[in-house]
Design a protein around this motif. Structure first.
Motif, mmCIF file in Angstrom:
data_model
loop_
_atom_site.group_PDB
_atom_site.id
_atom_site.type_symbol
_atom_site.label_atom_id
_atom_site.label_comp_id
_atom_site.label_asym_id
_atom_site.label_seq_id
_atom_site.Cartn_x
_atom_site.Cartn_y
_atom_site.Cartn_z
ATOM 1 N N ARG A 605 0.835 -1.215 0.000
ATOM 2 C CA ARG A 605 0.000 0.000 0.000
ATOM 3 C C ARG A 605 0.861 1.253 0.000
ATOM 4 O O ARG A 605 0.557 2.247 -0.678
ATOM 5 N N ASN A 608 2.243 1.783 -3.477
ATOM 6 C CA ASN A 608 1.216 2.324 -4.365
ATOM 7 C C ASN A 608 1.002 3.815 -4.091
ATOM 8 O O ASN A 608 0.926 4.630 -5.020
ATOM 9 N N TYR A 627 4.825 1.402 -8.643
ATOM 10 C CA TYR A 627 3.649 0.606 -8.992
ATOM 11 C C TYR A 627 4.042 -0.849 -9.281
ATOM 12 O O TYR A 627 3.367 -1.793 -8.838
ATOM 13 N N SER A 630 4.802 -2.629 -6.119
ATOM 14 C CA SER A 630 3.551 -2.887 -5.397
ATOM 15 C C SER A 630 2.790 -4.049 -6.046
ATOM 16 O O SER A 630 2.280 -4.941 -5.354
ATOM 17 N N GLN A 645 -6.063 -2.269 -8.362
ATOM 18 C CA GLN A 645 -5.715 -0.870 -8.133
ATOM 19 C C GLN A 645 -4.436 -0.484 -8.865
ATOM 20 O O GLN A 645 -4.350 0.550 -9.529
ATOM 21 N N VAL A 646 -3.434 -1.339 -8.755
ATOM 22 C CA VAL A 646 -2.144 -0.986 -9.350
ATOM 23 C C VAL A 646 -2.199 -1.088 -10.874
ATOM 24 O O VAL A 646 -1.556 -0.299 -11.580
ATOM 25 N N ASN A 649 -3.397 2.163 -12.046
ATOM 26 C CA ASN A 649 -2.398 3.226 -11.939
ATOM 27 C C ASN A 649 -1.309 3.085 -13.002
ATOM 28 O O ASN A 649 -0.813 4.087 -13.527
#
Length: 985
Positions: A605, A608, A627, A630, A645-646, A649
Motif C-alpha cells: 500500500r 502504491n 507501482y 507494489s 488498483q495498481v 495506476n
C-alpha cells in the motif's frame, strides 16, 4: 516639510464647515483610529494648522443652532514624526483641553513662530503629564481676539485625582482593544480583563484608567494585589490606596463601602488570579452598596463575582507569514510595532527591513503575539540578529530572560511568568496541562480524553479540568464549525513539554498520542472514498500536525510497523489535499529502510501511495517503479483488489506517456477485476481513465459515454471526489466537441465539489478548463484570472505535468490577445517540459493548440520558429515568468481576429458572451454593494474607504460572500462578480 495634525470633538452639523476649512488652509483630512468623536487633518505648516483651528473655533461659536450648548470643540496641534504619531500626540493633548480651547505642543509652537495669523499669539501653560502615563509636554495655548482666553487648569494627570503610576515605556498599538474596553465599561459596572501571563492586561487597564479619568470625578484608583498573599489583606489594600483610616471596631469593609457609597470612581484591581475568592467578595460588596463605583479587574481567570463581565484580551496582531506586506505596512501590526519600538530602545539603529522582516514576523508568530515575550525577544537585538533570535526560540526559556529589573519578578523572564501560573494550579490541573502538551497544532475534547486520562486523572474529569485551564487563560478554546477545538500557546506548550519530561511521562504520553493518531487515520481511510469524504478530509487536515508528530516519533523510535500502518492510511489524504512533497518524503523514508521487516500488505500500500504522489508531480519513472514493486507484492499475496488498483495506476502512467496501446488493456483488465469483485468505486475510476484515453485520441463521443457511466456509479455511491473527476471528463468531451456552454457548466460543477473537498490539484484542473472556455467566449481577462489561480496552485504543488498544460493554456491566451511571439514562446516552453517528463502532448490537445497558434506561425514565419526554440531553452521558472504580460495598446483587433479564427475552427460560430445572471436574493444590500466594487477591481482597503468601513470589516463581508456563493478565494469571487454583469463603481 513638517506634517502638522490637530484633533477635535465636532458637534452635530459641523462636518461641512470642518472639511471646507481644512481645504481652504491647504490641509488634508486624515482617517484616524483614535478615540471616539475625533477627527484629524494634516497641514503643510504649523501656522496653517493654527489658522484653521482659530477659524473653526469662531465658526463653532457663531454657527451653532440657537439654544445649543456652548462651544464644546477642543483642538490640539503638534508637529514632527509620522502622521500616525502626530495624530496620537494630538489625541493626548486634546484630552487636556476644555471646550473652545486650542492647545499647541512645544514642537508645534516653535514651528509656528513665523507665519501665524495676525493678532494671534501663544501663551505658555507649563509642563503637563499626558494620559499616556509616560510623556510630559510643554503646552502652549493659542490666543486670538474674539476667541475665549480664560479656561480652568488643564486636565492633565497632575490635576486629576488618581494614583496611576508613571509608565517607563510607550504604549504600542491596542487601539481596538482600548475602544472595546471603554465600550464594555459603559455597559457593565464590573469588568475583568483576562489573559495569560505577559499578555498586557495590567498595562491596558492602566491606560484605560488614564483615558477614562474625565468620566470619574472622584478619580481612578489602582489597587495592586501582586504582592498580597493573605486574602484578608485585599480589603486593607483598597482602603490604604484611598487613604482611609482603620477605625478600630469598625470592619474595614464597612469603612470602605461607607466612603464609596456616594462617590463616582473607577477602582482597578490588578493581578487578582491568586486571590479570586477574596476579590470576588470585595467586588460583590462594592457593587451592592456603592452604586456609582465601577470596577476594572485584571486576572488570568474570571473572579466569578455576581454581575461580572469577563473579557479575554486578544494577543497582539501579527501578519500572515505566507503573504508579507512591505516593511512600512508591517509596522501597522501591533506585534511588529512593539518589537521594533522595544528593539530601538536598546539599539537605536535597529530598523525593520526587507531582509529581516520574515524572521521578525516568525518571532512574533512563534511567541503568539504575547507582549511580554515579544519585549524580551526584542531586548536581545543588541547581541543577536533577528534571524538568530528566531532560530533560538526552541530554547526560549533560556533566551528570553532580560526583563526590566524594576518589574515584578515573574515579569522579568518568560519562565517566571509561566511559573507563576503553574504554581497557582491544583495538582490535577498541572497533570492535564503537561499531558496536553503532547498534542501539536491543537486538539479536540475526545482526543484529550483518550490521551490524557489515567494515573490520577479519570476520563470523566478531563473536560472539567480543561474548562478550568481555559478559564485561567492557559488553554485557548476556539469554535471550529459545530465543535470546539483547543490549543496551547506555543510558550505554554514548550513549558508543558518540559514539565511532562520532568514527571517521567513523556514516553507514555507519546505512545498514547500515537495510538490515537493511528486509530484516527485508519478510521478515516475507508471514509476518504465514501459519501463522508469531505468531513474526514477536513478532520485529517485539522489533525495534520498531530499526525506528523506521530509519524516522526514512530520513525525516531524504530517503530516501523506502526509507521507503515500510519503512512499507508494517510497517502490518499496527502494526495487529495495536495501534500505531495510531504507525502513522498514520509513514504520515501519508510521505503528506504532496509533489513527491517514490514507487513507485506502495508508495504504494498505504501508503494502504491508513493507511486500516486510521484505521478502527480510528473515523476513518471519513479511512479512506474513504485507501482511495479507494489504489483509484484500484491501478486505474491494473491490480493485481487490490490492487483486491480495498481493495474489502473500503471494504465494511467502509460496513458500520460502516450502509450495508448498499453494503457487501454491495463485499464480494461482493471475494470474486469473490479467488476468481478463488485468494487464499483474503483470500476468507476477505471472508466474515467479509459475516458481519458479516448479523449487523448480525439474520440469525444466515447469520452462522454465512459464518464457518464462512471458518473452514474459515483453519484449512487456518494463518491464526490470521483463525481468531480467525471464532471471534468464530461467538460473535456464537450469542449472537444465545441459545446462551450455545456463544458463550462461541467467544469464549474466540478470546481465547486473540488473546493468543498479541498482537492487543490482538482481545483487547478477545473479552473484551467474554465479558463480555456472563457477564451472561446472572448473573455481573456476572466480567463487570465482562472488560469493564474490554477498556475499558483500547480506551482505550489510541484505539479510539473500540470504546469506544462497551463503553459499551453497561456499560449492560447497570448494568441487571443494578439501576443503572437509570446504565444509561440510559451508553446515551446511547454513542449520542453513535456519532453523532460516523457509526457508528450496528446494528439487531440495538439490539434486544439494548433488552432490557436496557426495564425501566429503563418504571421511570424521564421521568427515564429525561433520563438518556439527560444521558449524551449528556458528553465521552468523562466517559462512561468512568461505568463505575465501587459496587452499592448492597439492589440484589440488582433485579439478579436485570433478569437474569431479559433471559434470558427471548432464550428462554434461567433464567440459566446457570458450571460448576466440576477444576484442571489440571500445576499444583503451591503454584500451586493461590495460585490460591485470588487468587480471594479478595488482592494479591501479601497472599498473600506469608499464605504467608510474598516478593511477588516470588508474582509469579513468578503468571507461571508465566499461562503454564500461557494467560492474559495478573492480572485474567484471577483471572476464570479464580473460574470454576473457587474461592472464596478
Amino acid at each position: 516639510m513638517s506634517e502638522d495634525g490637530w484633533d477635535l470633538h465636532a458637534p452635530f452639523g459641523f462636518a461641512e464647515h470642518l472639511l471646507a476649512t481644512i481645504e481652504r488652509h491647504h490641509g488634508q483630512f486624515a482617517a484616524h483610529a483614535g478615540a471616539e468623536g475625533r477627527s484629524s487633518a494634516l497641514f503643510p505648516t504649523a501656522a496653517a494648522a493654527i489658522a484653521a483651528a482659530c477659524e473653526l473655533q469662531r465658526c463653532v461659536a457663531t454657527k451653532q443652532p440657537e439654544g445649543a450648548p456652548g462651544a464644546r470643540v477642543r483642538m490640539a496641534i503638534h508637529t514632527g514624526g509620522a502622521p500616525a504619531q502626530v495624530a496620537d500626540r494630538c489625541d493626548q493633548l486634546a484630552l487636556l483641553a476644555h471646550g473652545g480651547q486650542i492647545l499647541v505642543s512645544e514642537a508645534g509652537g516653535l514651528a509656528a513662530q513665523d507665519g501665524m495669523p495676525a493678532g494671534t499669539s501663544l501663551t505658555p501653560l507649563g509642563n503637563h503629564r499626558l494620559r499616556d502615563l509616560q510623556s510630559t509636554e510643554s503646552v502652549w495655548q493659542v490666543v486670538q481676539a474674539g476667541l475665549p482666553a480664560a479656561f480652568p487648569p488643564l486636565r492633565s494627570l497632575d490635576w486629576l485625582p488618581h494614583n496611576l503610576p508613571a509608565a517607563l515605556t510607550s504604549f504600542v498599538g491596542r487601539q481596538p482593544e482600548m475602544a472595546e474596553l471603554r465600550r464594555l465599561l459603559s455597559l457593565t459596572r464590573m469588568l475583568t480583563v483576562t489573559g495569560p501571563g505577559g499578555s498586557g492586561k495590567t498595562r491596558l487597564a492602566l491606560q484605560a484608567g488614564a483615558a477614562l479619568l474625565d468620566r470619574f470625578p472622584d478619580g481612578v484608583w489602582l489597587v495592586e494585589l501582586a504582592d498580597v498573599t493573605d486574602p484578608a489583606l485585599v480589603v486593607r489594600s483598597a482602603t490604604a490606596v484611598l487613604g482611609l483610616p482603620d477605625e478600630g471596631g469598625i470592619p474595614l469593609l464597612a469603612t470602605l463601602t461607607g466612603y464609596l457609597r456616594s462617590r463616582r470612581l473607577l477602582l482597578i484591581l490588578d493581578n487578582c488570579e491568586h486571590l479570586p475568592d477574596a476579590c470576588a467578595q470585595l467586588v460583590s460588596s462594592l457593587l451592592v452598596n456603592c452604586p456609582h463605583v465601577r470596577i476594572l479587574a485584571s486576572s488570568r481567570e474570571p473572579l466569578g463575582a455576581p454581575g461580572e463581565t469577563a473579557w479575554l484580551l486578544p494577543t497582539l496582531a501579527v501578519p500572515d507569514q505566507g503573504q508579507l506586506p512591505p516593511p512600512e505596512q508591517l509596522l501597522g501590526y501591533s506585534a511588529i510595532g512593539l518589537f521594533v519600538e522595544r528593539a530601538r530602545a536598546v539599539l537605536p539603529a535597529f530598523a525593520l527591513t526587507t531582509a529581516n522582516a520574515a524572521a521578525l514576523v516568525q518571532i512574533c508568530h512563534r511567541l503568539d503575539g504575547v507582549p511580554l515575550a515579544i519585549e524580551l525577544a526584542a531586548a536581545r537585538v543588541r547581541a543577536l540578529a533577528v534571524e538568530q533570535i528566531a532560530a533560538r526560540l526552541d530554547d526560549r526559556f533560556s533566551l528570553l530572560t532580560r526583563g526590566s529589573r524594576l518589574a515584578l519578578p515573574r515579569q522579568r523572564t518568560l519562565r517566571g511568568a509561566i511559573d507563576w501560573s503553574y504554581d497557582l494550579l491544583s495538582d490535577s490541573e498541572r497533570v492535564v496541562w503537561r499531558r496536553l502538551a503532547i498534542f501539536t497544532g491543537g486538539f479536540e475534547l475526545g482526543a484529550a480524553e483518550s490521551v490524557c486520562a489515567g494515573e490520577s486523572v479519570p476520563s470523566d474529569a478531563v473536560f472539567e479540568l480543561i474548562a478550568q485551564l481555559v478559564d485561567k487563560s492557559l488553554v485557548v478554546s476556539e469554535p471550529k464549525g459545530q465543535r470546539r477545538r483547543y490549543r496551547l500557546l506555543e510558550s505554554i506548550h514548550h513549558y508543558g513539554l518540559e514539565r511532562l519530561s520532568e514527571a517521567g511521562e513523556a514516553e507514555l504520553l507519546r505512545l498514547r498520542h500515537r495510538a490515537w493518531c493511528l486509530s484516527l487515520a485508519e478510521q478515516a481511510e475507508p471514509q476518504l472514498v465514501g459519501p463522508e469524504q469531505s468531513t474526514w478530509l477536513e478532520r485529517l487536515e485539522q489533525e495534520h500536525e498531530n499526525l506528523r508528530a506521530a509519524l516522526q516519533g514512530s520513525l525516531a523510535a524504530g517503530e516501523v510497523a506502526e509507521a507503515y500502518r500510519l503512512a499507508s492510511a494517510l497517502w490518499r489524504f496527502w494526495y487529495v489535499h495536495g501534500h505531495f512533497w510531504e507525502g513522498r518524503e514520509w513514504l520515501g523514508r519508510l521505503l528506504r529502510l532496509e533489513g527491517i521487516p514490514a507487513e507485506p500488505a502495508f508495504r504494498a500500500r505504501a508503494l502504491n501511495g508513493a507511486g500516486v504522489l510521484a505521478y502527480t508531480q510528473g515523476d513518471f519513472t519513479a511512479a512506474k517503479e513504485h507501482y511495479e514493486a507494489s504489483l509484484a507484492t500484491w501478486r505474491q499475496l494473491g490480493d485481487t483488489r490490490g492487483i486491480a488498483q495498481v493495474l489502473n495506476n500503471l494504465g494511467v502512467v502509460a496513458r500520460v506517456q502516450g502509450d495508448y496501446g498499453s494503457a487501454r488493456p491495463l485499464l480494461q483488465e482493471a475494470v474486469a477485476l473490479n467488476r468481478l469483485l463488485g468494487n464499483q468505486q474503483w470500476e468507476s475510476w477505471n472508466l474515467n481513465n479509459l475516458g481519458n484515453v479516448a479523449l487523448d485520441e480525439g474520440d469525444f463521443g466515447a469520452t462522454l459515454a465512459l464518464n457518464h457511466e462512471a458518473l452514474s456509479i459515483q453519484q449512487s455511491n456518494g463518491d464526490s471526489w470521483g463525481e468531480a473527476m467525471s464532471l471534468e471528463g464530461v467538460g473535456d468531451a464537450h469542449a472537444g466537441r465545441g459545446d462551450n456552454a455545456a463544458a463550462s457548466a461541467a467544469y464549474a460543477e466540478s470546481l465547486a465539489i473540488r473546493r468543498r473537498l479541498g482537492d487543490r490539484r482538482g481545483i487547478a484542473g477545473a479552473l484551467a478548463g474554465l479558463g480555456e472556455m472563457l477564451l472561446w467566449q472572448d473573455q481573456p481577462g476572466l480567463a487570465r484570472q482562472c488560469l493564474t489561480e490554477a498556475l499558483q496552485v500547480r506551482r505550489s504543488l510541484g505539479d510539473r505535468s500540470g504546469l506544462a498544460l497551463l503553459l499551453e493554456s497561456f499560449a492560447k491566451l497570448a494568441a487571443a490577445e494578439g501576443m503572437m511571439g509570446r504565444a509561440l514562446e510559451l508553446a515551446g516552453a511547454a513542449e520542453a517540459v513535456r519532453s523532460t517528463l516523457g509526457a508528450p502532448c496528446p494528439p487531440s490537445r495538439v490539434r486544439d493548440l494548433e488552432r490557436w497558434l496557426d495564425g501566429a506561425r503563418r504571421a511570424l514565419g521564421a521568427a515564429g520558429a525561433e520563438a518556439v526554440a527560444a521558449g524551449g531553452r528556458l528553465a521552468l521558472v523562466e517559462a512561468l515568468a512568461l505568463t505575465v504580460w501587459t496587452v499592448p495598446t492597439g492589440a484589440g483587433p488582433a485579439r478579436a481576429t485570433g478569437t474569431a479564427v479559433a471559434g470558427a475552427a471548432v464550428g462554434s460560430g461567433a464567440p459566446q458572451a457570458a450571460a448576466a445572471v440576477a444576484l442571489p436574493a440571500h445576499l444583503s444590500g451591503r454584500e451586493k454593494e461590495i460585490l460591485g466594487l470588487l468587480a471594479g477591481g478595488l482592494t479591501a482597503r479601497e472599498i473600506g474607504q469608499r464605504l467608510h468601513l474598516s478593511h477588516r470589516t470588508v474582509e469579513k463581508h468578503e468571507e461571508n460572500l465566499r461562503a454564500k456563493l461557494g467560492v474559495g478565494n478573492r480572485a474567484t469571487l471577483v471572476v464570479w462578480a464580473v460574470r454576473q454583469g457587474l461592472t464596478g463603481p
